[in-house]
Design an enzyme around this catalytic site. Sequence first.
Site, PDB file in Angstrom:
ATOM      1  CE  LYS A  21      -3.786  12.509   4.177  1.00 13.95           C
ATOM      2  NZ  LYS A  21      -4.448  11.281   4.637  1.00 13.95           N
ATOM      3  CE  LYS A  54       2.950   3.210   9.101  1.00 17.69           C
ATOM      4  NZ  LYS A  54       1.874   3.249  10.101  1.00 17.69           N
ATOM      5  N   GLY A  86       0.825  -1.200   0.000  1.00 17.22           N
ATOM      6  CA  GLY A  86       0.000   0.000   0.000  1.00 17.22           C
ATOM      7  C   GLY A  86       0.853   1.241   0.000  1.00 17.22           C
ATOM      8  CB  ILE A 112      -1.975  -8.644  11.055  1.00  9.50           C
ATOM      9  CG1 ILE A 112      -1.036  -8.144  12.165  1.00  9.50           C
ATOM     10  CG2 ILE A 112      -3.280  -9.160  11.646  1.00  9.50           C
ATOM     11  CD1 ILE A 112      -0.640  -9.176  13.170  1.00  9.50           C
ATOM     12  CG  ASP A 113      -4.187 -13.767   6.596  1.00 10.20           C
ATOM     13  OD1 ASP A 113      -4.657 -12.925   5.794  1.00 10.20           O
ATOM     14  OD2 ASP A 113      -4.334 -14.993   6.470  1.00 10.20           O
ATOM     15  CG  ASP A 117      -5.323   8.049  12.643  1.00  6.77           C
ATOM     16  OD1 ASP A 117      -6.464   8.536  12.501  1.00  6.77           O
ATOM     17  OD2 ASP A 117      -4.606   7.718  11.689  1.00  6.77           O
ATOM     18  CE1 TYR A 131     -11.526   4.003   5.670  1.00  9.14           C
ATOM     19  CE2 TYR A 131     -11.738   5.608   7.453  1.00  9.14           C
ATOM     20  CZ  TYR A 131     -12.181   5.085   6.243  1.00  9.14           C
ATOM     21  OH  TYR A 131     -13.261   5.619   5.626  1.00  9.14           O
ATOM     22  CG  ASN A 132      -5.306   3.282  11.373  1.00  7.59           C
ATOM     23  OD1 ASN A 132      -4.838   2.856  10.317  1.00  7.59           O
ATOM     24  ND2 ASN A 132      -5.259   4.555  11.721  1.00  7.59           N
TER      25      ASN A 132
HETATM   26  N1  LIG Z   1       1.306  -5.362  10.220  1.00  8.42           N
HETATM   27  C1  LIG Z   1       0.440  -5.325   9.208  1.00  8.42           C
HETATM   28  N2  LIG Z   1      -0.126  -6.466   8.773  1.00  8.42           N
HETATM   29  C2  LIG Z   1      -0.999  -6.443   7.740  1.00  8.42           C
HETATM   30  N3  LIG Z   1      -1.361  -5.327   7.078  1.00  8.42           N
HETATM   31  C3  LIG Z   1      -0.828  -4.165   7.462  1.00  8.42           C
HETATM   32  C4  LIG Z   1       0.091  -4.089   8.551  1.00  8.42           C
HETATM   33  N4  LIG Z   1       0.454  -2.819   8.708  1.00  8.42           N
HETATM   34  C5  LIG Z   1      -0.210  -2.116   7.767  1.00  8.42           C
HETATM   35  N5  LIG Z   1      -0.984  -2.899   7.020  1.00  8.42           N
HETATM   36  C6  LIG Z   1      -1.843  -2.493   5.885  1.00  8.42           C
HETATM   37  O1  LIG Z   1      -1.365  -1.276   5.332  1.00  8.42           O
HETATM   38  C7  LIG Z   1      -2.316  -0.223   5.501  1.00  8.42           C
HETATM   39  C8  LIG Z   1      -1.633   1.087   5.912  1.00  8.42           C
HETATM   40  O2  LIG Z   1      -0.964   0.883   7.137  1.00  8.42           O
HETATM   41  P1  LIG Z   1      -0.984   1.954   8.299  1.00  8.42           P
HETATM   42  O3  LIG Z   1      -2.378   2.235   8.676  1.00  8.42           O
HETATM   43  O4  LIG Z   1      -0.064   1.482   9.355  1.00  8.42           O
HETATM   44  O5  LIG Z   1      -0.313   3.200   7.585  1.00  8.42           O
HETATM   45  P2  LIG Z   1      -0.852   4.662   7.279  1.00  8.42           P
HETATM   46  O6  LIG Z   1       0.146   5.562   7.834  1.00  8.42           O
HETATM   47  O7  LIG Z   1      -2.273   4.812   7.660  1.00  8.42           O
HETATM   48  O8  LIG Z   1      -0.708   4.704   5.748  1.00  8.42           O
HETATM   49  P3  LIG Z   1      -1.724   5.260   4.715  1.00  8.42           P
HETATM   50  O9  LIG Z   1      -1.329   6.687   4.523  1.00  8.42           O
HETATM   51  O10 LIG Z   1      -1.456   4.354   3.567  1.00  8.42           O
HETATM   52  O11 LIG Z   1      -3.111   5.120   5.290  1.00  8.42           O
HETATM   53  C9  LIG Z   1      -3.274  -0.723   6.551  1.00  8.42           C
HETATM   54  O12 LIG Z   1      -4.550  -0.164   6.410  1.00  8.42           O
HETATM   55  C10 LIG Z   1      -3.254  -2.216   6.336  1.00  8.42           C
HETATM   56  O13 LIG Z   1      -4.118  -2.586   5.293  1.00  8.42           O
HETATM   57 MG   LIG Z   2      -3.699   3.780   8.687  1.00  9.26          MG
END
Ligand SMILES: Nc1ncnc2c1ncn2[C@@H]1O[C@H](COP(=O)(O)OP(=O)(O)OP(=O)(O)O)[C@@H](O)[C@H]1O
Ligand SMILES: [Mg+2]
Length: 291
Positions: free
Chosen positions: A103, A121, A100, A184-185, A220, A224-225
């Site tokens: 921003k 990440k 993914g 994480i699945d 946050d 979504y999180n």
């Molecule tokens: N440890 C993980 N296992 C599985 N999927 C993950 C994991 N960490 C992140 N993701 C996937 O990646 C996406 C974005 O991760 P995260 O929410 O940590 O970043 P973000 O800073 O919100 O990035 P974005 O700007 O893309 O929203 C999550 O919504 C999820 O789908």
């Molecule tokens: Mg996020």
Amino acid sequence: MVDFAEKFRSMSKLKWKVLDAIFKNMWDYKYVPAEVIAKTAQINPEKMETILKALKDENLVENKYTEYLGSAFTYLGLSLYSLWRLVRSDKVSMLGKRMGEGKESIIFNCYSEKYGECVLKFHKVGYSSFKKVKEKRDYGTLHFTVLMVRSAKNEFKALKRLYGYVSVPKPYDWEGNAVLMELIDAKELFRVRLENPKDVLEMIIEDVKTMYSLGVIHGDLSQYNILVNPEGVWYIDFPQHIDLNEVETDEERKVADEILKRDVENVINYFKRTYRIEKDINSVLKYIKGE
Ligand SMILES: Nc1ncnc2c1ncn2[C@@H]1O[C@H](COP(=O)(O)OP(=O)(O)OP(=O)(O)O)[C@@H](O)[C@H]1O
Ligand SMILES: [Mg+2]
């Protein structure tokens, strides 16, 4: 879109050395003087300008000419450098596909001989610290990539504190703006239609309470999180979390309370909208805070 892996392979030893020298000095200079880079990397200062120009052409650094030539990372440069540190220390063996890009971060699947399949990440955003800046210098004189490093550090710190108590990805490592964690699945809450939304909401409230008792407010929290799978509920994305151990003044306490309220409101409103479940925010907040 840049091919990370391709770019990574094309780097020379000398270029890594220069990025390494920028990293070591980035807390002290917004743009690290070429002379300082040369000294740290033990490279002939006359060669420095050519190397920095080449790095700029590859979009890995940003050069600034004032009384002297100074250099700072770009997001790509810092991310590649962070990956290099993880590879060099045998934490990452292979970069997988991009999961993914938003921003706030770019997320990769990766393989580690040490940890197996994981998530990498790369933080893009710097959150202004909730507490006053503790660095030697203030924000105005810090380059924005320093704040990305701080975000990664904050996320790693929260995961470390929570892992084992609430379901978060296991934190493996942190280098620069990169956090290496368990994959994480599961799917984001907003993508699934729950069969037992009431139970899930109760689980989330219970977990927010546990986080609070461990001194963490997510900051946050939303559909979504939060990830869900048949085994349960998982929480991700912690760079902006609040560490309650750092809350000292009444003003800070007030800000922390508001952020907790916003987190809980997001969740309660989502369940109300999607599943018609009603919950009183104030009694939930009291329960979380143990009042
Ligand atoms: N440890 C993980 N296992 C599985 N999927 C993950 C994991 N960490 C992140 N993701 C996937 O990646 C996406 C974005 O991760 P995260 O929410 O940590 O970043 P973000 O800073 O919100 O990035 P974005 O700007 O893309 O929203 C999550 O919504 C999820 O789908
Ligand atoms: Mg996020």
